[in-house]
Write a protein that holds these residues in place. Structure first.
Motif, PDB file in Angstrom:
ATOM      1  N   GLN A   1     -60.405  22.159 -72.286  1.00 22.37           N
ATOM      2  CA  GLN A   1     -59.142  21.358 -71.912  1.00 22.37           C
ATOM      3  C   GLN A   1     -59.664  20.284 -71.265  1.00 22.37           C
ATOM      4  O   GLN A   1     -60.225  20.347 -69.910  1.00 22.37           O
ATOM      5  CB  GLN A   1     -58.634  22.381 -70.854  1.00 22.37           C
ATOM      6  N   LYS A   2     -59.262  18.983 -71.711  1.00 20.13           N
ATOM      7  CA  LYS A   2     -59.756  17.806 -71.119  1.00 20.13           C
ATOM      8  C   LYS A   2     -59.146  17.431 -69.838  1.00 20.13           C
ATOM      9  O   LYS A   2     -59.803  17.186 -68.623  1.00 20.13           O
ATOM     10  CB  LYS A   2     -59.679  16.665 -71.886  1.00 20.13           C
ATOM     11  N   LYS A   3     -57.871  17.781 -69.526  1.00 19.25           N
ATOM     12  CA  LYS A   3     -57.165  17.446 -68.225  1.00 19.25           C
ATOM     13  C   LYS A   3     -57.572  18.304 -67.121  1.00 19.25           C
ATOM     14  O   LYS A   3     -57.918  18.109 -65.881  1.00 19.25           O
ATOM     15  CB  LYS A   3     -55.789  17.773 -68.381  1.00 19.25           C
ATOM     16  N   GLU A   4     -57.786  19.580 -67.476  1.00 18.53           N
ATOM     17  CA  GLU A   4     -58.079  20.588 -66.317  1.00 18.53           C
ATOM     18  C   GLU A   4     -59.856  20.533 -66.213  1.00 18.53           C
ATOM     19  O   GLU A   4     -60.375  21.025 -65.267  1.00 18.53           O
ATOM     20  CB  GLU A   4     -57.998  22.034 -66.885  1.00 18.53           C
ATOM     21  N   LYS A   5     -60.764  19.963 -67.112  1.00 19.33           N
ATOM     22  CA  LYS A   5     -62.028  19.892 -67.162  1.00 19.33           C
ATOM     23  C   LYS A   5     -62.824  21.265 -67.140  1.00 19.33           C
ATOM     24  O   LYS A   5     -63.439  21.529 -66.477  1.00 19.33           O
ATOM     25  CB  LYS A   5     -62.632  18.991 -66.260  1.00 19.33           C
ATOM     26  N   THR A   6     -61.815  22.021 -68.076  1.00 17.99           N
ATOM     27  CA  THR A   6     -62.646  23.592 -68.157  1.00 17.99           C
ATOM     28  C   THR A   6     -62.380  23.748 -69.455  1.00 17.99           C
ATOM     29  O   THR A   6     -62.133  23.206 -70.457  1.00 17.99           O
ATOM     30  CB  THR A   6     -61.482  24.460 -67.696  1.00 17.99           C
ATOM     31  N   ALA A   7     -63.360  25.142 -69.931  1.00 15.91           N
ATOM     32  CA  ALA A   7     -63.332  25.399 -71.314  1.00 15.91           C
ATOM     33  C   ALA A   7     -63.132  26.786 -71.334  1.00 15.91           C
ATOM     34  O   ALA A   7     -63.311  27.661 -70.470  1.00 15.91           O
ATOM     35  CB  ALA A   7     -64.993  25.080 -71.828  1.00 15.91           C
ATOM     36  N   SER A   8     -62.806  27.179 -72.782  1.00 16.01           N
ATOM     37  CA  SER A   8     -62.502  28.681 -73.060  1.00 16.01           C
ATOM     38  C   SER A   8     -63.144  29.050 -74.120  1.00 16.01           C
ATOM     39  O   SER A   8     -63.501  28.270 -75.127  1.00 16.01           O
ATOM     40  CB  SER A   8     -60.911  28.990 -73.365  1.00 16.01           C
ATOM     41  N   LEU A   9     -64.021  30.306 -73.962  1.00 13.31           N
ATOM     42  CA  LEU A   9     -64.588  30.926 -75.061  1.00 13.31           C
ATOM     43  C   LEU A   9     -63.794  31.610 -76.072  1.00 13.31           C
ATOM     44  O   LEU A   9     -63.154  32.378 -75.761  1.00 13.31           O
ATOM     45  CB  LEU A   9     -65.737  31.829 -74.673  1.00 13.31           C
TER      46      LEU A   9
END
Length: 365
Positions: free
Chosen positions: A22-30
């Motif tokens: 998630q580029k906007k939030e700068k997070t990732a989901s497995l």
């Protein structure tokens, strides 16, 4: 290898894991684990993509689906906040640690698991564990009290639930080995699939002065429960609550029962032999007793408030006779369809019955 697109969300593969970035939030989901079956897995803290480090903040649904694995662990400084529905479905996980960062265990997160040991990091602000067997949770992270029973290990056989629990959450015991359980008077809701497919239940009791108000969808579906006494404050029995309970022969209501609604398919394909409809019940939804092959007797009190029998409610059952209550106004289509032992039906002289739809008594005696 990385897979890139121009949207705000990219899907990438890195070291046997697949992530949603998630580029906007700068997070990732497995979102998927592509490793061969392993005994233990340590969830990475983050993943680097295009020179940017993305902390992993969630485990997506079916991420570990059908994996042969014994233990999942997390770094001490994990930033996982959410574990989604069916994240570990059909896997063989035996030991799971919940990091201190987790603030949401989504409905169904533990569905169809074999977890026998559960550890909640002591620093977690929403969840807590008891003896590495139960997870308790707060309604919100801001609350002070643990009111929800979130999860039980699957090899548990007997339990006395803490007397401050108000909600038994979805899938809390499903597929477990529970044999005996006592529900404290404090419990108000048994949620969706809480005891689904518990095939070893022999004793299920409520303490006196039970505050239970609702039995949720498929709460006891396909379980081995044999007898069930509905506490007096229950107003709703959810759809498919006792579907395919092939050992269930007796369901009882208190004289002061407040039951108002039995939802779609609630007792269908069970082994009920007789059923007494309390006077407070106003609504029986579609197919509630369909295919109850052993159900031969339905008793309805003279002061019954029942107004509607929905489509196919008693279809394919073994009911022998029926006396309709005075306030009944409608019997929907297929209400007693293929009740081949039904020989006698009585409608009182002062009946308010207005509508009998098509095929209500088709293929009866």
């Amino acid at each position: 290898m990385f897979k890139h697109n121009m949207s705000l969300t990219d899907t990438i593969e890195h070291e046997d894991y697949k992530y949603s970035i998630q580029k906007k939030e700068k997070t990732a989901s497995l979102i998927e684990v592509e490793k061969e079956d392993e005994s233990e897995i340590l969830i990475p803290l983050s993943v680097t993509y295009e020179s940017q480090e993305y902390p992993i903040t969630s485990i997506s649904e079916y991420a570990f689906n059908c994996m042969y694995i014994k233990k999942i662990d997390f770094p001490d400084d994990s930033q996982i906040q959410k574990i989604e529905n069916n994240a570990f479905a059909n896997s063989t996980i035996e030991i799971l640690t919940i990091p201190s960062s987790v603030i949401e265990l989504e409905c169904g997160w533990c569905n169809e698991t074999e977890i026998d040991k559960i550890i909640v990091n002591p620093g977690n602000k929403r969840y807590s564990s008891i003896d590495e067997k139960l997870i308790l949770g707060k309604q919100t992270i801001e609350d002070d009290e643990y009111t929800n029973l979130v999860f039980s290990v699957r090899n548990i056989e007997e339990i006395l639930i803490p007397d401050f629990i108000k909600i038994i959450e979805p899938y809390a015991f499903n597929f477990s080995s529970i044999k005996k359980i006592i529900i404290p008077s404090s419990v108000q809701v048994i949620c969706k699939c809480a005891f689904e497919k518990c095939s070893h239940i022999r004793i299920f009791k409520f303490q006196e002065n039970s505050m239970l108000q609702k039995i949720g969808e498929s709460a006891f579906a396909a379980s081995s429960i044999m007898k069930f006494k509905i506490p007096p404050n229950v107003t709703v029995i959810g759809k498919f609550a006792f579907v395919r309970c092939i050992c269930l022969r007796i369901v009882e209501f208190s004289e002061n029962s407040k039951i108002e609604k039995i939802e779609n398919g609630a007792f269908s394909e069970s082994s009920l032999e007789r059923f007494t409809i309390p006077s407070s019940l106003t609504f029986i939804d579609e197919y509630a007793f369909q295919n109850c092959k052993k159900l031969h007797t339905i008793k309805i009190s003279e002061d019954s408030k029942l107004t509607t029998i929905k489509r196919g409610v008693f279809s394919c059952s073994s009911i022998e006779s029926m006396i309709f209550p005075r306030h009944l106004t409608k019997i929907a289509a297929l209400g007693f369809f293929s009740c081949k032992k039904l020989q006698r039906v009585e409608i009182p002289k002062n009946s308010e019955l207005e509508v009998i739809e098509e095929l209500v008594f088709e293929y009866t005696s």
